[in-house]
Design a protein around this motif. Structure first.
Motif, PDB file in Angstrom:
ATOM      1  N   ASP A 540      37.107  35.613  49.346  1.00 49.99           N
ATOM      2  CA  ASP A 540      36.462  34.992  48.191  1.00 49.99           C
ATOM      3  C   ASP A 540      36.670  35.813  46.930  1.00 49.99           C
ATOM      4  OD1 ASP A 540      35.220  32.903  49.755  1.00 49.99           O
ATOM      5  OD2 ASP A 540      33.851  34.440  50.509  1.00 49.99           O
ATOM      6  N   THR A 541      36.842  35.124  45.811  1.00 49.56           N
ATOM      7  CA  THR A 541      36.913  35.794  44.515  1.00 49.56           C
ATOM      8  C   THR A 541      35.508  36.227  44.113  1.00 49.56           C
ATOM      9  OG1 THR A 541      38.826  34.502  43.843  1.00 49.56           O
ATOM     10  CG2 THR A 541      37.512  35.499  42.088  1.00 49.56           C
ATOM     11  N   THR A 542      35.374  37.467  43.658  1.00 47.70           N
ATOM     12  CA  THR A 542      34.053  37.991  43.302  1.00 47.70           C
ATOM     13  C   THR A 542      34.112  38.763  41.986  1.00 47.70           C
ATOM     14  OG1 THR A 542      34.450  40.042  44.551  1.00 47.70           O
ATOM     15  CG2 THR A 542      33.337  38.241  45.713  1.00 47.70           C
ATOM     16  N   ILE A 543      32.974  38.790  41.300  1.00 51.01           N
ATOM     17  CA  ILE A 543      32.789  39.646  40.134  1.00 51.01           C
ATOM     18  C   ILE A 543      31.592  40.544  40.431  1.00 51.01           C
ATOM     19  CG2 ILE A 543      32.237  39.777  37.686  1.00 51.01           C
ATOM     20  CD1 ILE A 543      33.544  37.155  37.230  1.00 51.01           C
ATOM     21  N   THR A 544      31.849  41.827  40.455  1.00 44.86           N
ATOM     22  CA  THR A 544      30.814  42.801  40.801  1.00 44.86           C
ATOM     23  C   THR A 544      30.476  43.649  39.583  1.00 44.86           C
ATOM     24  OG1 THR A 544      31.810  42.894  42.998  1.00 44.86           O
ATOM     25  CG2 THR A 544      30.144  44.540  42.501  1.00 44.86           C
ATOM     26  N   THR A 578      33.916  44.390  37.688  1.00 47.99           N
ATOM     27  CA  THR A 578      35.136  44.394  38.503  1.00 47.99           C
ATOM     28  C   THR A 578      35.385  42.996  39.063  1.00 47.99           C
ATOM     29  OG1 THR A 578      34.775  46.714  39.117  1.00 47.99           O
ATOM     30  CG2 THR A 578      36.272  45.441  40.498  1.00 47.99           C
ATOM     31  N   LEU A 579      36.554  42.458  38.781  1.00 45.50           N
ATOM     32  CA  LEU A 579      36.950  41.136  39.264  1.00 45.50           C
ATOM     33  C   LEU A 579      38.021  41.299  40.334  1.00 45.50           C
ATOM     34  CD1 LEU A 579      37.261  37.986  39.084  1.00 45.50           C
ATOM     35  CD2 LEU A 579      38.852  38.386  37.179  1.00 45.50           C
ATOM     36  N   VAL A 580      37.761  40.737  41.527  1.00 35.54           N
ATOM     37  CA  VAL A 580      38.765  40.735  42.597  1.00 35.54           C
ATOM     38  C   VAL A 580      39.157  39.282  42.848  1.00 35.54           C
ATOM     39  CG1 VAL A 580      39.315  41.344  44.976  1.00 35.54           C
ATOM     40  CG2 VAL A 580      37.786  42.813  43.646  1.00 35.54           C
ATOM     41  N   ILE A 581      40.422  38.981  42.619  1.00 31.21           N
ATOM     42  CA  ILE A 581      40.937  37.630  42.873  1.00 31.21           C
ATOM     43  C   ILE A 581      41.181  37.502  44.373  1.00 31.21           C
ATOM     44  CG2 ILE A 581      42.678  35.919  42.273  1.00 31.21           C
ATOM     45  CD1 ILE A 581      41.088  36.968  39.894  1.00 31.21           C
ATOM     46  N   GLY A 582      40.437  36.594  45.026  1.00 28.40           N
ATOM     47  CA  GLY A 582      40.518  36.464  46.475  1.00 28.40           C
ATOM     48  C   GLY A 582      41.563  35.479  46.946  1.00 28.40           C
ATOM     49  N   GLY A 583      41.636  35.338  48.270  1.00 30.53           N
ATOM     50  CA  GLY A 583      42.594  34.421  48.871  1.00 30.53           C
ATOM     51  C   GLY A 583      42.312  32.969  48.552  1.00 30.53           C
ATOM     52  N   ASP A 584      41.115  32.666  47.987  1.00 32.72           N
ATOM     53  CA  ASP A 584      40.773  31.295  47.624  1.00 32.72           C
ATOM     54  C   ASP A 584      41.299  30.905  46.240  1.00 32.72           C
ATOM     55  OD1 ASP A 584      39.135  33.033  46.249  1.00 32.72           O
ATOM     56  OD2 ASP A 584      37.299  31.882  46.530  1.00 32.72           O
ATOM     57  N   TRP A 585      42.031  31.806  45.569  1.00 27.22           N
ATOM     58  CA  TRP A 585      42.519  31.517  44.213  1.00 27.22           C
ATOM     59  C   TRP A 585      43.889  32.170  44.032  1.00 27.22           C
ATOM     60  CZ3 TRP A 585      39.881  33.614  39.125  1.00 27.22           C
ATOM     61  CH2 TRP A 585      40.405  32.935  38.025  1.00 27.22           C
ATOM     62  N   ARG A 586      44.907  31.519  44.539  1.00 27.81           N
ATOM     63  CA  ARG A 586      46.243  32.111  44.552  1.00 27.81           C
ATOM     64  C   ARG A 586      47.101  31.686  43.362  1.00 27.81           C
ATOM     65  NH1 ARG A 586      47.686  34.577  49.283  1.00 27.81           N
ATOM     66  NH2 ARG A 586      49.903  34.191  48.881  1.00 27.81           N
ATOM     67  N   THR A 587      46.685  30.654  42.638  1.00 25.79           N
ATOM     68  CA  THR A 587      47.464  30.199  41.479  1.00 25.79           C
ATOM     69  C   THR A 587      46.532  29.792  40.348  1.00 25.79           C
ATOM     70  OG1 THR A 587      47.515  27.910  42.268  1.00 25.79           O
ATOM     71  CG2 THR A 587      49.351  29.341  42.918  1.00 25.79           C
ATOM     72  N   GLY A 588      47.075  29.749  39.119  1.00 27.35           N
ATOM     73  CA  GLY A 588      46.343  29.250  37.964  1.00 27.35           C
ATOM     74  C   GLY A 588      45.422  30.282  37.346  1.00 27.35           C
TER      75      GLY A 588
END
Length: 652
Positions: A540-544, A578-588
């Protein structure tokens, strides 16, 4: 006769005493009162304990004056014949002049009478003193030996405890946690710095020993690599308030990532054509862990694997486990035979219960997972009840059985770590334990034999666990922490770091994800946004954000990207937004789930986290429905009424 070593008299005695030295041979004015004369008679006794000075007259012995020095050794004052006030007249016959000392004979007699008494006292006291000293020495020796003995006992006990501890550690078999090329990052810590725990429990059908062959049958499989016929993920919440268990049927077709056997270096290629229980054959339990991470997106912290013999010994060690069937059941394949009602299964019968498939429900592996949940719940209740923990002998049996039965990952490879893990799990109340089975549908490639995750429901179940939401629905809707009292900083003042976490066990990271999103944010006014190339991996993409005061800054970033509020979390493990782009957001550059309403109303396949309902929350479930879907057959850990439905074809 040697010179006296007594204390000398006063200086005033010097002249006259010297003139009176014509006494008996061997006497001298320097002789002290404490020295015995040559004839053995004791001179006039000195007074002791009196203060001041008394006058006295020289004693006459045989017409000759004998000067007397006072020894002073008893604490009295030294006196001589020349003391002030002394008289030269002899005392009257038959009496003594006033203030004069007694006659020599009388003094001698008194002194003579006292001397034997003192000597007798000394003789009596000496043995008593010696006896007392001997007693004291003996007491000291006893104390020393007692202390030494206690020290030996304590050290011996400690040594025995240490060697037994090492013995238990030696019982444990250890293996690598993850054999894939990519391991998911650990679950994020909550606002208090606590992390959830995810432990994969595996039941092996290994027949690598005579005992396992006898228990498992199928002697022709003795040389075959084992399969993982039981698979359960135990999730313990970060605050240890609840526990969730997800079983995946062994016949679930999944993607098994590439794995490398740590023993011989054999490389097993990635495949999406096999069922999940075969993953154990691709190098060991570490490959099953990799398959679970790819399937669920849940990072696995530890695994524990048990074989046939281990199940039997554990069941015996806890004194049997209570289970229930709603009819008479006989499964010739597993050997289980029970009459309708409740039973306490132990030993081989416990293994039969856990392995039975044809005897329950529709005869598939789904019914077996439900039977395993009933068994696990009952065992947990027994252990939490402490009935087996009060007997040292039984506790030792349990420790032996548990350690001999287990294969664990190397980070969990000690009794202390297992003990600490047990204490963590013990803190969870039974009523907050939820057992579930992954929602499933028939596999289109082999509908009669295999299943696959049910779109929507399975995704929702996995998402709840990933986000540390209790499956019983009793959690708070969100853990936002204290409401910030300050507005967000200007966009250009918000420092934030972007990571690419799109790589998974089966998918390589999408290229340039962190730099693309960072560039987009800079153009949107977040001029301090930077990318970091350090590898990350999460579903999942998260912002911590690190502090409550920085939540408005994180919300501003989320709004710019279209991220849902549920993606935000506070954690002291980061030092900035901190923003981690997860496997649920691979494009755009816009989070995809926010784009769904803009599409046509035509029917489409539900995306990850969706249930197919018209109104959805941020993670795919109905609004306010943050609990396990009904299709996962949830079972509460405090439910003692659960009873297995017997397959009509296996009744007697």
């Amino acid at each position: 006769m040697r010179q006296s070593s007594g204390v000398r008299g006063e200086a005033g005695a010097s002249a006259d005493s010297a003139d009176a030295s014509a006494g008996p041979v061997g006497t001298s004015a320097d002789d002290t009162a404490g020295a015995a004369p040559a004839d053995g008679k004791v001179p006039a006794a000195r007074k002791s304990g009196r203060r001041g000075r008394r006058s006295k007259k020289p004693a006459v012995v045989g017409g000759e004056a004998a000067g007397v020095e006072a020894a002073g050794s008893n604490g009295g004052d030294a006196r001589t014949a020349d003391d002030e006030g002394a008289t030269s007249d002899p005392p009257a016959e038959g009496g003594a002049a006033e203030g004069a000392k007694p006659a020599p004979d009388e003094a001698t007699a008194k002194a003579g009478r006292k001397a034997p008494r003192k000597a007798a006292h000394a003789k009596k006291a000496a043995p008593k003193n010696r006896a007392a000293k001997r007693k004291r020495k003996r007491a000291v020796r006893i104390a020393r030996w007692t202390a030494l003995s206690l020290a030996v006992i304590v050290l011996g006990t400690a040594a025995a405890g240490y060697f037994y501890y090492e013995h238990l550690n030696g019982n444990l078999k250890k293996s690598n946690l993850n054999l894939g090329d990519k391991q998911l990052d650990r679950s994020a810590a909550n606002a208090a710095g606590q992390r959830p725990l995810n432990i994969l429990i595996l039941g092996s059908d290994s027949r690598n020993s005579k005992e396992n062959v006898e228990l498992g049958g199928a002697r022709e499989d003795a040389g075959r690599k084992p399969l993982a016929d039981v698979q359960m993920l135990v999730h313990v919440s970060a605050d240890r308030s609840n526990m969730s268990v997800i079983s995946v049927p062994r016949d679930t077709r999944v993607t098994i990532p590439k794995c490398t056997d740590p023993e011989d270096g054999t490389v097993y290629k990635e495949t999406d054509r096999q069922i999940i229980n075969t993953s154990l054959m691709n190098g060991g339990p570490g490959c099953t862990v990799a398959a679970w991470e790819e399937l669920t997106g849940i990072p696995v912290d530890h695994f524990m694997m048990i074989d046939f013999a281990g199940v039997v010994s554990m069941a015996d060690a806890v004194g049997g486990v209570p289970v229930c069937v709603d009819a008479n059941v006989y499964d010739k394949d597993s050997g289980l035979r029970l009459t309708k009602g409740s039973h306490k299964v132990k030993g081989e019968q416990a293994l039969q219960w856990l392995r039975t498939r044809h005897g329950f429900e529709d005869g598939s592996d789904i019914g077996r997972t439900h039977a395993q949940h009933i068994y696990m719940n009952a065992m947990v209740r027994q252990l939490k009840g402490g009935t087996k923990l009060s007997d040292p002998g039984q506790l030792t049996d349990l420790a032996e059985a548990a350690t001999k039965a287990l294969t664990v990952d190397k980070d969990l490879g000690s009794v202390k770590k297992l003990y600490d893990l047990g204490n963590d799990i013990k803190r969870v109340p039974s009523e907050r334990i939820t057992m579930t089975t992954m929602p499933w549908v028939s596999d289109p490639l082999d509908p009669d034999a295999h299943v696959i995750p049910k779109p929507g429901d399975a995704d929702k179940l996995f998402s709840l666990v990933r986000n540390d939401v209790a499956l019983d629905g009793k959690d708070k809707k969100s853990d936002k922490g204290p409401k910030p009292t300050v507005p967000a900083a200007p966009k250009g003042a918000i420092a934030l770091t972007v990571f690419n976490g799109t790589g998974t066990a089966a998918q390589p990271p999408a290229t340039r994800r962190a730099s693309d999103i960072a560039e987009f944010l800079v153009k949107a006014g977040f001029t301090k946004a930077t990318s970091d190339s350090t590898p990350r991996a999460q579903a999942d993409t998260t912002i911590t954000y690190p502090k409550t005061a920085e939540r408005p800054d994180a919300e501003a970033v989320a709004k710019a990207l279209g991220l849902p509020e549920s993606a935000l979390r506070m954690s002291p493990t980061v030092d900035r937004v901190t923003l981690v782009i997860g496997g649920d957001w691979r494009t755009g550059t816009k989070y995809p789930k926010t784009e769904e309403p803009e599409e046509s109303g035509a029917s489409k396949e539900p995306t990850a986290g969706a249930t197919g309902d018209a109104k959805k929350d941020d993670k795919g479930g109905k609004d306010g429905d943050n609990k396990a879907p009904k299709s996962s057959d949830p079972l509460n850990g405090n439910d003692t009424s659960a009873c297995m439905n017997v397959n009509p074809l296996n009744r007697f």
